[in-house]
Structures are given as C-alpha cells and as structure tokens.
Motif scaffolding. Structure first.
Motif, PDB file in Angstrom:
ATOM      1  N   GLU A  39       0.843  -1.198   0.000  1.00 41.32           N
ATOM      2  CA  GLU A  39       0.000   0.000   0.000  1.00 41.32           C
ATOM      3  C   GLU A  39       0.874   1.241   0.000  1.00 41.32           C
ATOM      4  OE1 GLU A  39      -2.342  -0.236   3.556  1.00 41.32           O
ATOM      5  OE2 GLU A  39      -3.794  -1.597   2.630  1.00 41.32           O
ATOM      6  N   GLN A  40       0.463   2.255  -0.738  1.00 42.30           N
ATOM      7  CA  GLN A  40       1.132   3.544  -0.666  1.00 42.30           C
ATOM      8  C   GLN A  40       0.580   4.272   0.552  1.00 42.30           C
ATOM      9  OE1 GLN A  40       0.888   6.015  -4.136  1.00 42.30           O
ATOM     10  NE2 GLN A  40       2.354   7.468  -3.321  1.00 42.30           N
ATOM     11  N   THR A  41       1.477   4.725   1.434  1.00 42.11           N
ATOM     12  CA  THR A  41       1.048   5.359   2.682  1.00 42.11           C
ATOM     13  C   THR A  41       1.310   6.850   2.707  1.00 42.11           C
ATOM     14  OG1 THR A  41       3.163   4.812   3.692  1.00 42.11           O
ATOM     15  CG2 THR A  41       1.348   3.257   4.032  1.00 42.11           C
ATOM     16  N   THR A  45       6.162   6.599  -0.084  1.00 41.66           N
ATOM     17  CA  THR A  45       6.395   5.616   0.971  1.00 41.66           C
ATOM     18  C   THR A  45       5.323   4.537   0.901  1.00 41.66           C
ATOM     19  OG1 THR A  45       5.152   6.907   2.595  1.00 41.66           O
ATOM     20  CG2 THR A  45       7.545   7.229   2.545  1.00 41.66           C
ATOM     21  N   TYR A  46       5.714   3.327   1.273  1.00 40.07           N
ATOM     22  CA  TYR A  46       4.860   2.159   1.091  1.00 40.07           C
ATOM     23  C   TYR A  46       4.863   1.286   2.334  1.00 40.07           C
ATOM     24  CZ  TYR A  46       5.059   3.681  -3.708  1.00 40.07           C
ATOM     25  OH  TYR A  46       4.955   4.441  -4.846  1.00 40.07           O
ATOM     26  N   LYS A  47       3.809   0.476   2.448  1.00 42.01           N
ATOM     27  CA  LYS A  47       3.666  -0.478   3.552  1.00 42.01           C
ATOM     28  C   LYS A  47       3.509  -1.875   2.949  1.00 42.01           C
ATOM     29  CE  LYS A  47      -0.130  -0.179   5.984  1.00 42.01           C
ATOM     30  NZ  LYS A  47      -1.157   0.107   7.018  1.00 42.01           N
ATOM     31  N   TYR A  48       4.180  -2.853   3.553  1.00 45.01           N
ATOM     32  CA  TYR A  48       4.142  -4.261   3.146  1.00 45.01           C
ATOM     33  C   TYR A  48       3.319  -5.010   4.182  1.00 45.01           C
ATOM     34  CZ  TYR A  48       6.210  -8.954   2.300  1.00 45.01           C
ATOM     35  OH  TYR A  48       6.434 -10.280   2.039  1.00 45.01           O
ATOM     36  N   VAL A  61       3.861  -6.866   9.054  1.00 47.50           N
ATOM     37  CA  VAL A  61       3.554  -5.535   8.529  1.00 47.50           C
ATOM     38  C   VAL A  61       4.832  -4.707   8.628  1.00 47.50           C
ATOM     39  CG1 VAL A  61       2.188  -3.431   8.801  1.00 47.50           C
ATOM     40  CG2 VAL A  61       1.137  -5.664   9.266  1.00 47.50           C
ATOM     41  N   LYS A  63       6.571  -0.948   7.513  1.00 47.89           N
ATOM     42  CA  LYS A  63       6.298   0.404   7.029  1.00 47.89           C
ATOM     43  C   LYS A  63       7.591   1.053   6.552  1.00 47.89           C
ATOM     44  CE  LYS A  63       2.482   0.988  10.228  1.00 47.89           C
ATOM     45  NZ  LYS A  63       1.950   1.727  11.367  1.00 47.89           N
ATOM     46  N   GLY A  64       7.449   2.117   5.777  1.00 49.39           N
ATOM     47  CA  GLY A  64       8.612   2.901   5.356  1.00 49.39           C
ATOM     48  C   GLY A  64       9.336   2.352   4.149  1.00 49.39           C
ATOM     49  N   PHE A  83      11.480  -3.227   1.329  1.00 48.50           N
ATOM     50  CA  PHE A  83      11.207  -3.000   2.744  1.00 48.50           C
ATOM     51  C   PHE A  83      12.303  -3.673   3.566  1.00 48.50           C
ATOM     52  CE2 PHE A  83       7.428  -3.207   0.254  1.00 48.50           C
ATOM     53  CZ  PHE A  83       6.676  -2.130   0.684  1.00 48.50           C
ATOM     54  N   ASN A  85      13.625  -5.067   7.500  1.00 50.48           N
ATOM     55  CA  ASN A  85      13.274  -5.491   8.851  1.00 50.48           C
ATOM     56  C   ASN A  85      14.524  -6.127   9.454  1.00 50.48           C
ATOM     57  OD1 ASN A  85      11.835  -6.160  11.161  1.00 50.48           O
ATOM     58  ND2 ASN A  85      10.927  -7.995  10.257  1.00 50.48           N
TER      59      ASN A  85
END
Length: 118
Positions: A39-41, A45-48, A61, A63-64, A83, A85
């Motif tokens: 998703e584009q947040t 910037t996007y979220k997985y 989840v 972010k960033g 993304f 992590n």
C-alpha cells in the motif's frame, strides 16, 4: 510576493494531499505460501502486509518501504517495492512484465525466498 508564496504553498499542499488521498493498495499478489499487499502510505512511501495463506490476520507488517524503477518502458518495466526489517529485506518486484510480480526475501544479503505471484 506574499500572495505568490501562499499560492505556491497551497499548491504544494494540494498536490501532497491528493497523493495521500490516493493512498491505497498499490498491488496485491498471492504466492504458494502467502498473500502480500503493498500500500502507498504517503508521498513515495509504502507499507508491506503479508498473511499466511490461510490466515485472516497479517503475519508481518512493514512500514517505510520505497519504490525503485530499474528501467524498461511500456509493457516491459522493472519496478521493485523494497522493505527492511533488521537484516531481512523484503522485495516485491516485477519480472519485467507489467503485472507479473515475485516476492523475494533476503537475509544478510543472501536470498532465502523467491516465489512468483499466482
């Protein structure tokens, strides 16, 4: 001059607000093991979000994230959503054909998962 500054600031806010208002699912795909949504947040910037195949609750989840365009034109483009992590990198990338994605996970720079979306 003050009116011009206010006009420019208003225009920038309108463009940013319009971009954020469009923030929604950029892509959705299902591998053999997972369902993944990007998703584009915000502006660039996007979220997985990932679910185990048979689960209703997200298992991860992140972010960033950001998008990279590696070249190509028309129906042949290489775009990646990346993304992080910790030592893990999660990447959802086109295989060169628009709409054809793979989910790739690396740990410490070594690829440990690569599945095409169905």
């Amino acid at each position: 001059m003050k009116k011009l500054t206010v006009l420019i600031a208003s225009l920038a806010l309108a463009i940013y607000t319009q971009d954020v208002a469009k923030a929604d699912t950029t892509l959705s795909c299902t591998t053999n093991d997972h369902r993944v949504v990007v998703e584009q947040t915000g502006y660039s910037t996007y979220k997985y979000i990932a679910w185990d195949r048979d689960s209703n609750e997200p298992s991860l989840v992140l972010k960033g994230g950001h998008r990279e365009h590696s070249g190509g034109t028309g129906d042949y483009q290489v775009t990646s959503y990346i993304f992080y992590n910790g030592d893990y990198t999660y990447q959802v990338s086109t295989n060169g054909q628009v709409g054809n994605f793979s989910v790739i996970v690396s740990h410490g720079g070594e690829q440990i998962y690569n599945q095409e979306c169905n």
